[in-house]
Motif scaffolding. Structure first.
Motif, mmCIF file in Angstrom:
data_model
loop_
_atom_site.group_PDB
_atom_site.id
_atom_site.type_symbol
_atom_site.label_atom_id
_atom_site.label_comp_id
_atom_site.label_asym_id
_atom_site.label_seq_id
_atom_site.Cartn_x
_atom_site.Cartn_y
_atom_site.Cartn_z
ATOM 1 N N ALA A 149 -29.080 -13.329 0.055
ATOM 2 C CA ALA A 149 -29.282 -13.105 1.485
ATOM 3 C C ALA A 149 -29.005 -14.366 2.287
ATOM 4 O O ALA A 149 -29.173 -15.490 1.793
ATOM 5 N N GLU A 150 -28.603 -14.171 3.511
ATOM 6 C CA GLU A 150 -28.392 -15.288 4.423
ATOM 7 C C GLU A 150 -29.694 -16.094 4.536
ATOM 8 O O GLU A 150 -30.782 -15.533 4.639
ATOM 9 N N TYR A 151 -29.567 -17.420 4.526
ATOM 10 C CA TYR A 151 -30.739 -18.298 4.477
ATOM 11 C C TYR A 151 -31.696 -18.030 5.637
ATOM 12 O O TYR A 151 -31.291 -18.018 6.801
ATOM 13 N N LYS A 152 -32.932 -17.777 5.278
ATOM 14 C CA LYS A 152 -34.032 -17.554 6.225
ATOM 15 C C LYS A 152 -33.842 -16.318 7.101
ATOM 16 O O LYS A 152 -34.544 -16.167 8.111
ATOM 17 N N SER A 153 -32.926 -15.431 6.724
ATOM 18 C CA SER A 153 -32.729 -14.199 7.492
ATOM 19 C C SER A 153 -33.599 -13.088 6.906
ATOM 20 O O SER A 153 -33.313 -12.561 5.831
ATOM 21 N N VAL A 154 -34.649 -12.737 7.624
ATOM 22 C CA VAL A 154 -35.532 -11.659 7.182
ATOM 23 C C VAL A 154 -34.776 -10.335 7.161
ATOM 24 O O VAL A 154 -34.955 -9.511 6.252
ATOM 25 N N ASP A 155 -33.906 -10.132 8.156
ATOM 26 C CA ASP A 155 -33.136 -8.883 8.223
ATOM 27 C C ASP A 155 -32.251 -8.732 6.994
ATOM 28 O O ASP A 155 -32.181 -7.655 6.392
ATOM 29 N N ASP A 156 -31.548 -9.793 6.621
ATOM 30 C CA ASP A 156 -30.645 -9.706 5.478
ATOM 31 C C ASP A 156 -31.420 -9.611 4.163
ATOM 32 O O ASP A 156 -30.976 -8.948 3.225
ATOM 33 N N LEU A 157 -32.583 -10.265 4.103
ATOM 34 C CA LEU A 157 -33.417 -10.166 2.904
ATOM 35 C C LEU A 157 -33.882 -8.716 2.719
ATOM 36 O O LEU A 157 -33.822 -8.172 1.608
ATOM 37 N N ALA A 158 -34.326 -8.093 3.807
ATOM 38 C CA ALA A 158 -34.751 -6.688 3.741
ATOM 39 C C ALA A 158 -33.580 -5.785 3.360
ATOM 40 O O ALA A 158 -33.720 -4.861 2.543
#
Length: 424
Positions: free
Chosen positions: A364-373
């Motif tokens: 996931a993109e670093y520190k991206s909650v949206d991309d982590l989800a």
């Protein structure tokens, strides 16, 4: 060739686990290897312990007290800093005298002092030093975050009150390290290319030889097993898809607990049906603290040291998530992959070297909650899990097997011996 691996603990912490696995890998491939530790926990005859005395405890307490004073008697960053002002002279031990190569691992918290490291170098024995973090290449920190002062010389340290000063504790420790290293040759090994890139910029390591070799894993212990049987052994429910979060201490902010919580909430908000069929297993100290903050049924397992039980937990789950904000080469990702479990993590540190995006997991993109989800949902509900599992197993067998890593370290030891002969 006889190798002595020096590490503070026998089995507590990621570096200790990695050092133990390397010792086994080398012994299994013809290199007589021992470990020398301060904190011994088993009766393993290949692990020697420093003589127990009040001084061992004193070394640890004295270092913490000095740091505490420089922090103006506040606990903030108390265990983010090591200054190696006290430690044991291991050159007097039988294990040291018998070794052909001295292999330093994680030697902080009163194990070795900077003066002790200087004595090791003065012994003229070849030294290999595996960097599990940045401390050998910096002054007092293990992770530099956004600080680049270690690239020239330390001072004005952001870990010290008020941002330190030009001649603060970090500047003084830097000078002591520089003087201890002198013109001695050390072969430094980093566990990831990410850490190698950082170490190459260090003003302390200028002119030193540097290699990148990953940690090994025993694929006889961490291997794919029947999920149903694994869940019975681990005490986890059989009727849910399971997500796993692991950390020695799950509340460690560096491991990304807050991002995990926020991303889980976002994923469940977007896909409410997951409340009925999905749960979260949490492995590590203070697991109960995390369990109460999550939107899905959670199963805190606490801290577990038994590798068989840990392997059964991995084999019980469908996905492993480690949103670390800064990490070298996490053993946990390697363990999960060796059990055929797809992984999700941020694009930072050594994590993207382990997780091949959309092949054995999701980066996931670093520190991206949206991309982590998004990545968690993709692995759990959209991707071909068997294909991901097969790629994870292939990656481990190719890059992290005992044989593969042992051969690379044997090459490193031979190079260290050659460097020492050239210097002499």
């Amino acid at each position: 060739m006889r190798v002595l691996i020096v590490n503070t603990s026998e089995n507590v912490g990621g570096a200790a686990v990695a050092a133990n696995r390397l010792m086994d890998a080398l012994n299994n491939n013809g290199i007589k290897t021992k470990m020398l530790v301060r904190d011994k926990a088993t009766d393993n005859i290949t692990v020697a312990q420093l003589d127990k005395s009040w001084r061992q405890r004193w070394n640890f307490l004295w270092e913490r007290f000095v740091i505490f004073c420089h922090l103006r008697f506040k606990r903030d960053n108390l265990f983010q800093i090591d200054i190696a002002n006290a430690g044991t002279d291991i050159t007097r031990t039988r294990e040291f005298r018998e070794a052909d190569v001295i292999h330093l691992s994680w030697v902080n918290q009163g194990m070795l002092s900077i003066g002790g490291i200087k004595k090791i170098l003065a012994s003229k024995k070849p030294v290999v030093w595996t960097m599990h973090d940045l401390w050998p290449a910096s002054s007092i920190c293990h992770y530099a975050r956004n600080c680049h002062r270690y690239e020239s010389r330390c001072g004005n340290c952001p870990l010290l009150p008020g941002g330190g000063s030009r001649n603060d504790l970090s500047a003084k420790v830097w000078r002591r390290k520089r003087q201890a290293l002198g013109t001695n040759s050390i072969l430094f090994v980093t566990c990831s290319r990410w850490l190698a890139d950082k170490a190459k910029k260090s003003g302390l390591l200028s002119g030193q030889k540097l290699m990148s070799i990953p940690n090994p894993i025993d694929t006889h212990v961490f291997c794919r097993e029947d999920q149903e049987k694994a869940r019975i052994y681990a005490g986890l429910p059989a009727d849910k898809r399971l997500i796993l979060f692991v950390s020695q201490r799950v509340t460690d902010q560096r491991k990304g607990m807050d991002y995990f919580i926020t991303a889980m909430n976002k994923m469940v908000e977007q896909h409410p049906e997951m409340r009925q069929n999905t749960g979260i297993a949490i492995l590590g100290g203070q697991a109960e603290e995390l369990a109460g903050k999550l939107p899905l049924p959670s199963y805190p397992l606490g801290y577990v040291s038994d590798e068989k039980k840990i392997a059964s937990v991995y084999n019980s789950v469908d996905m492993f998530v480690l949103p670390s904000l800064e990490d070298n080469l996490p053993n946990t990702i390697m363990e999960a992959m060796a059990c055929g479990v797809p992984c999700v993590g941020f694009n930072t540190g050594g994590i993207p070297e382990m997780i091949d995006h959309l092949k054995n997991g999701y980066v996931a993109e670093y520190k991206s909650v949206d991309d982590l989800a998004k990545g968690m949902h993709w692995v759990m509900c959209e991707a071909d899990r068997e294909a991901l599992a097969a790629e994870a197993l292939r990656k481990v067998n190719t890059c992290y097997s005992q044989y593969s890593v042992a051969m690379k370290y044997i090459e490193a030891y031979n190079e260290a011996l050659a460097l020492k002969r050239y210097k002499l």
